[in-house]
Enzyme design. Structure first.
Site, PDB file in Angstrom:
ATOM      1  N   SER A 149       0.858  -1.199   0.000  1.00 56.00           N
ATOM      2  CA  SER A 149       0.000   0.000   0.000  1.00 56.00           C
ATOM      3  C   SER A 149       0.889   1.241   0.000  1.00 56.00           C
ATOM      4  CB  SER A 149      -0.865   0.008   1.259  1.00 56.00           C
ATOM      5  OG  SER A 149      -1.453   1.275   1.450  1.00 56.00           O
ATOM      6  N   TYR A 162      -1.245  -0.767  10.217  1.00 53.69           N
ATOM      7  CA  TYR A 162      -1.366  -1.094   8.787  1.00 53.69           C
ATOM      8  C   TYR A 162      -0.113  -0.652   8.020  1.00 53.69           C
ATOM      9  CZ  TYR A 162      -3.663  -1.241   4.159  1.00 53.69           C
ATOM     10  OH  TYR A 162      -3.999  -1.504   2.851  1.00 53.69           O
TER      11      TYR A 162
HETATM   12  P1  NAP Z   1     -11.555  -6.206   0.891  1.00 57.12           P
HETATM   13  O1  NAP Z   1     -12.468  -5.673  -0.154  1.00 57.12           O
HETATM   14  O2  NAP Z   1     -11.859  -5.974   2.323  1.00 57.12           O
HETATM   15  O3  NAP Z   1     -11.355  -7.789   0.623  1.00 57.12           O
HETATM   16  C1  NAP Z   1     -10.517  -8.509   1.471  1.00 57.12           C
HETATM   17  C2  NAP Z   1     -10.366  -9.924   0.949  1.00 57.12           C
HETATM   18  O4  NAP Z   1      -9.398 -10.586   1.785  1.00 57.12           O
HETATM   19  C3  NAP Z   1     -11.643 -10.741   1.046  1.00 57.12           C
HETATM   20  O5  NAP Z   1     -11.630 -11.678   0.001  1.00 57.12           O
HETATM   21  C4  NAP Z   1     -11.504 -11.421   2.403  1.00 57.12           C
HETATM   22  O6  NAP Z   1     -12.239 -12.652   2.522  1.00 57.12           O
HETATM   23  C5  NAP Z   1     -10.017 -11.693   2.417  1.00 57.12           C
HETATM   24  N1  NAP Z   1      -9.449 -11.828   3.759  1.00 57.12           N
HETATM   25  C6  NAP Z   1      -9.492 -10.950   4.792  1.00 57.12           C
HETATM   26  N2  NAP Z   1      -8.854 -11.451   5.862  1.00 57.12           N
HETATM   27  C7  NAP Z   1      -8.415 -12.680   5.500  1.00 57.12           C
HETATM   28  C8  NAP Z   1      -7.713 -13.714   6.158  1.00 57.12           C
HETATM   29  N3  NAP Z   1      -7.322 -13.601   7.434  1.00 57.12           N
HETATM   30  N4  NAP Z   1      -7.440 -14.848   5.482  1.00 57.12           N
HETATM   31  C9  NAP Z   1      -7.833 -15.007   4.184  1.00 57.12           C
HETATM   32  N5  NAP Z   1      -8.496 -14.063   3.507  1.00 57.12           N
HETATM   33  C10 NAP Z   1      -8.791 -12.925   4.158  1.00 57.12           C
HETATM   34  O7  NAP Z   1     -10.072  -5.627   0.698  1.00 57.12           O
HETATM   35  P2  NAP Z   1      -9.368  -4.943  -0.585  1.00 57.12           P
HETATM   36  O8  NAP Z   1      -9.630  -3.484  -0.535  1.00 57.12           O
HETATM   37  O9  NAP Z   1      -9.678  -5.712  -1.802  1.00 57.12           O
HETATM   38  O10 NAP Z   1      -7.840  -5.143  -0.176  1.00 57.12           O
HETATM   39  C11 NAP Z   1      -7.054  -6.217  -0.679  1.00 57.12           C
HETATM   40  C12 NAP Z   1      -5.596  -5.942  -0.370  1.00 57.12           C
HETATM   41  O11 NAP Z   1      -5.221  -4.711  -0.993  1.00 57.12           O
HETATM   42  C13 NAP Z   1      -5.289  -5.781   1.107  1.00 57.12           C
HETATM   43  O12 NAP Z   1      -4.042  -6.359   1.396  1.00 57.12           O
HETATM   44  C14 NAP Z   1      -5.226  -4.281   1.288  1.00 57.12           C
HETATM   45  O13 NAP Z   1      -4.412  -3.916   2.378  1.00 57.12           O
HETATM   46  C15 NAP Z   1      -4.624  -3.850  -0.032  1.00 57.12           C
HETATM   47  N6  NAP Z   1      -4.891  -2.454  -0.362  1.00 57.12           N
HETATM   48  C16 NAP Z   1      -6.170  -2.006  -0.562  1.00 57.12           C
HETATM   49  C17 NAP Z   1      -6.368  -0.666  -0.876  1.00 57.12           C
HETATM   50  C18 NAP Z   1      -7.757  -0.100  -1.131  1.00 57.12           C
HETATM   51  O14 NAP Z   1      -7.869   1.125  -1.329  1.00 57.12           O
HETATM   52  N7  NAP Z   1      -8.805  -0.905  -1.174  1.00 57.12           N
HETATM   53  C19 NAP Z   1      -5.286   0.218  -0.953  1.00 57.12           C
HETATM   54  C20 NAP Z   1      -4.011  -0.280  -0.737  1.00 57.12           C
HETATM   55  C21 NAP Z   1      -3.817  -1.618  -0.448  1.00 57.12           C
HETATM   56  P3  NAP Z   1     -13.811 -12.681   2.940  1.00 57.12           P
HETATM   57  O15 NAP Z   1     -14.569 -12.255   1.696  1.00 57.12           O
HETATM   58  O16 NAP Z   1     -14.070 -14.093   3.309  1.00 57.12           O
HETATM   59  O17 NAP Z   1     -13.979 -11.707   4.059  1.00 57.12           O
END
Ligand code: NAP
Length: 250
Positions: A149, A162
């Site tokens: 991130s 984070y």
């Molecule tokens: P999200 O929409 O909250 O989706 C999270 C995903 O991870 C879901 O499939 C969830 O499964 C799964 N998950 C959560 N905890 C887990 C665990 N302990 N074991 C296995 N799976 C788990 O998140 P996102 O925004 O797509 O983020 C994905 C990644 O991108 C993360 O690492 C986040 O830090 C990074 N990121 C996101 C952003 C942003 O703006 N969105 C920015 C920078 C970085 P369930 O569906 O079963 O809950």
């Protein structure tokens, strides 16, 4: 996506994505399936979302293995890798994507806020990467992409846990890239900016637009395309961090 291996039939390539049921992970699963990869992906608890992703992958004609596996649990993280290898006999790509936030100011941060974020984001990447390393080293090929991130590069108030986990992912990426390069295994990181997913649902996304030169929020597909580029075209790229943030931090 096929690989010639002498006399036998070409073997399909295989990608494993952690946290593939929603958001960025789902975007990566779909893009990799569309590009011809068979897929194994994990999710934490959202079975209905995982079922929907499974159906979508099948539309592209690829094989898919959804596994409920907590990325922060070493045994479950290893189980995902073992199940994928058992089913497909190879692993070409690992996307360490599973991640959570527990945002709060430092002075209010509970031990559990710290530990759960570090264990999921940083621990999950370690367990997954350790799990595939032997397989990929033996294959003498493989590509690992860690979803970090911009918070891990520049920091963000209210995200000490984070930001620490995401900065740790970058250090890990560089160290392991050096360790595995001689065996043909590449390791890179992507640092997304603000991407529209459930994780960012309650952020004032429209207000953030003022600070984004490309004047739009990112989508899971923006990140997935970068993953696809790294794994299919990035043959001479390893140990790098690619910011995908619409120019937010330049
Ligand atoms: P999200 O929409 O909250 O989706 C999270 C995903 O991870 C879901 O499939 C969830 O499964 C799964 N998950 C959560 N905890 C887990 C665990 N302990 N074991 C296995 N799976 C788990 O998140 P996102 O925004 O797509 O983020 C994905 C990644 O991108 C993360 O690492 C986040 O830090 C990074 N990121 C996101 C952003 C942003 O703006 N969105 C920015 C920078 C970085 P369930 O569906 O079963 O809950």
């Amino acid at each position: 996506m096929a690989e010639g291996n002498g006399n036998s039939a070409p073997q399909k390539k295989v990608a494993v994505v952690t946290g593939g049921s929603r958001g960025i992970g789902r975007g990566c699963v779909v893009a990799l399936a569309e590009a011809g990869f068979d897929i194994a992906f994990s999710y934490a608890s959202n079975k209905s979302a995982a079922d929907e992703v499974e159906k979508t992958v099948k539309v592209f004609g690829q094989d898919v293995l959804p596994v409920q596996a907590d990325a922060s649990n070493p045994l479950e993280a290893q189980m995902l890798i073992d199940k994928a290898f058992e089913k497909y006999g190879r692993i070409d790509v690992l996307v360490n994507n599973a991640g959570i936030t527990r945002d709060t100011l430092l002075v209010r941060m509970k031990d559990d806020d710290w530990e759960s974020v570090i264990d999921t984001n940083l621990g999950g990447m370690f367990y997954g990467t350790r799990g595939v390393a032997k397989i990929m080293m033996k294959q003498r090929s493989g590509s690992i992409v860690n979803i970090s991130s911009i918070s891990g590069i520049y920091g963000n108030a209210g995200q000490a846990n984070y930001a620490a986990s995401k900065a740790g992912m970058i250090g890990f990426t560089k160290a392991v890239a050096k360790e595995l390069a001689a065996r043909g295994v590449r390791v890179n990181a992507i640092a997304p900016g603000f991407i529209t997913t459930d994780m960012t649902d309650d952020l004032p996304m429209e207000k953030l637009l003022e600070h984004i030169p490309l004047k739009r929020l990112g989508t899971p597909e923006d990140i997935a395309k970068t993953v696809l580029f790294l794994v299919t075209c990035g043959d001479y790229i390893t140990g790098q961090v690619i910011q995908v943030d619409g120019g937010l931090v330049v």
